[in-house]
Design an enzyme around this catalytic site. Structure first.
Site, PDB file in Angstrom:
ATOM      1  N   HIS A  22       0.769   4.616   4.835  1.00 39.30           N
ATOM      2  CA  HIS A  22       0.065   5.439   3.733  1.00 39.30           C
ATOM      3  C   HIS A  22       0.663   6.877   3.511  1.00 39.30           C
ATOM      4  O   HIS A  22       1.229   7.096   2.510  1.00 39.30           O
ATOM      5  CB  HIS A  22      -1.421   5.365   3.662  1.00 39.30           C
ATOM      6  CG  HIS A  22      -1.928   3.997   3.775  1.00 39.30           C
ATOM      7  ND1 HIS A  22      -3.189   3.690   3.603  1.00 39.30           N
ATOM      8  CD2 HIS A  22      -1.391   2.575   3.438  1.00 39.30           C
ATOM      9  CE1 HIS A  22      -3.597   2.493   3.675  1.00 39.30           C
ATOM     10  NE2 HIS A  22      -2.279   2.008   3.401  1.00 39.30           N
TER      11      HIS A  22
ATOM     12  N   SER B  80       0.916  -1.279   0.021  1.00 38.79           N
ATOM     13  CA  SER B  80      -0.016   0.012  -0.046  1.00 38.79           C
ATOM     14  C   SER B  80       0.979   1.131  -0.069  1.00 38.79           C
ATOM     15  O   SER B  80       0.459   2.270  -0.634  1.00 38.79           O
ATOM     16  CB  SER B  80      -0.802  -0.084   1.132  1.00 38.79           C
ATOM     17  OG  SER B  80      -1.923  -1.051   1.391  1.00 38.79           O
TER      18      SER B  80
END
Length: 291
Positions: free
Chosen positions: A242, A196
């Site tokens: 993230h 991610s």
């Protein structure tokens, strides 16, 4: 067909140089062209006439993109061949399946490859620096790996032809390093897995590059914003990774967009080195804070 028949067939020779045998065909008109007449396209090669026609049909936005990125009209900015992206997807999927198999024998690849900040610092009894990038290869579930790899494949087909495979690989790995740096700083004892952070880095770079090309990046910003917000409110998602991947990828995108000329390659390497050095320095901070 005999050798004589082959040598007499004009279709086996460059249409512009009849004495030069070639097996390459123009991807648009399918005429045979020798290496001297080939221009690399997004997929395959293009002959001079088709390249000229392609240049004539360019939109104003495409012309601006070619001037800014120095591509000379040879490659359109669009999804195309992305062999490195395919390798990343294949290797990551293979690692997930191998991990499932080894777990049946009591061995966990995730345990050895996941990012876990305490494993980076000798005072905590271990020094396993490979974890700052290997965590991109392991995932927690079929849904996790499936969604991540689908996104990597879609974004990679846009970015890899645009940047080239080595720049794309640098973007991918540095984004992962950025995710590890912020996750280690803000979530020291939380194990993190998945690609991610690299995905957020790719999105950040795509926003920067898209703006440089004069494109409309509002759709990308909406997707990016939704995914960031989801990470803050759903459990089991490392929003820290993230954010770190996004910041690192945006920085790499800025480096690429400001050093796109051939004579700026050394400056580009230096700036990428600076980004990596800053991330490594951030990775070192938790070792002092939590020791």
């Amino acid at each position: 067909m005999t050798t004589t028949d082959f040598s007499r067939n004009p279709e086996n020779f460059c249409y512009r140089h009849p004495d030069r045998m070639s097996f390459a065909l123009c991807q648009r008109c399918q005429r045979t062209i020798c290496p001297e007449c080939q221009t690399q396209g997004a997929v395959g090669v293009i002959c001079p006439e088709c390249l000229r026609d392609q240049k004539k049909s360019r939109t104003p936005a495409q012309k601006r993109a070619e001037r800014r990125w120095g591509r000379g009209g040879a490659v359109a900015v669009r999804a195309g061949s992305a062999p490195l992206t395919n390798w990343i997807v294949g290797i990551t999927a293979g690692m997930f399946l191998l991990d499932l198999l080894l777990q049946q024998f009591g061995v966990s690849l995730t345990q050895w490859l996941a990012f876990f900040a305490p494993r980076l610092y000798p005072p905590f009894g271990a020094f396993e620096p490979w974890r700052v990038v290997t965590w991109l290869l392991v995932h927690s579930s079929f849904i996790h790996v499936g969604l991540n790899l689908l996104s990597v494949w879609l974004l990679g087909r846009l970015l890899e032809p645009m940047l080239g495979r080595w720049r794309f690989l640098a973007l991918y790995l540095i984004s992962g390093l950025g995710g590890a740096a912020v996750a280690g700083l803000l979530a020291f004892t939380t194990p993190v897995v998945g690609a991610s952070a690299a995905l957020f880095g790719m999105l950040g770079a795509l926003v920067v590059i898209g703006r440089q090309l004069g494109g409309d990046v509002r759709g990308i910003l909406i997707i990016l914003g939704i995914n960031l917000v989801v990470g803050f409110f759903l459990g089991g998602i490392s929003w820290q990774a993230h954010v770190g991947g996004l910041l690192a990828g945006t920085a790499v995108g800025l480096v690429f967009s400001t050093t796109r000329r051939a004579d700026q390659s050394r400056r580009q390497l230096v700036l990428l080195g600076v980004v990596v050095a800053v991330l490594l320095a951030l990775l070192a901070v938790p070792g002092f804070l939590y020791a």
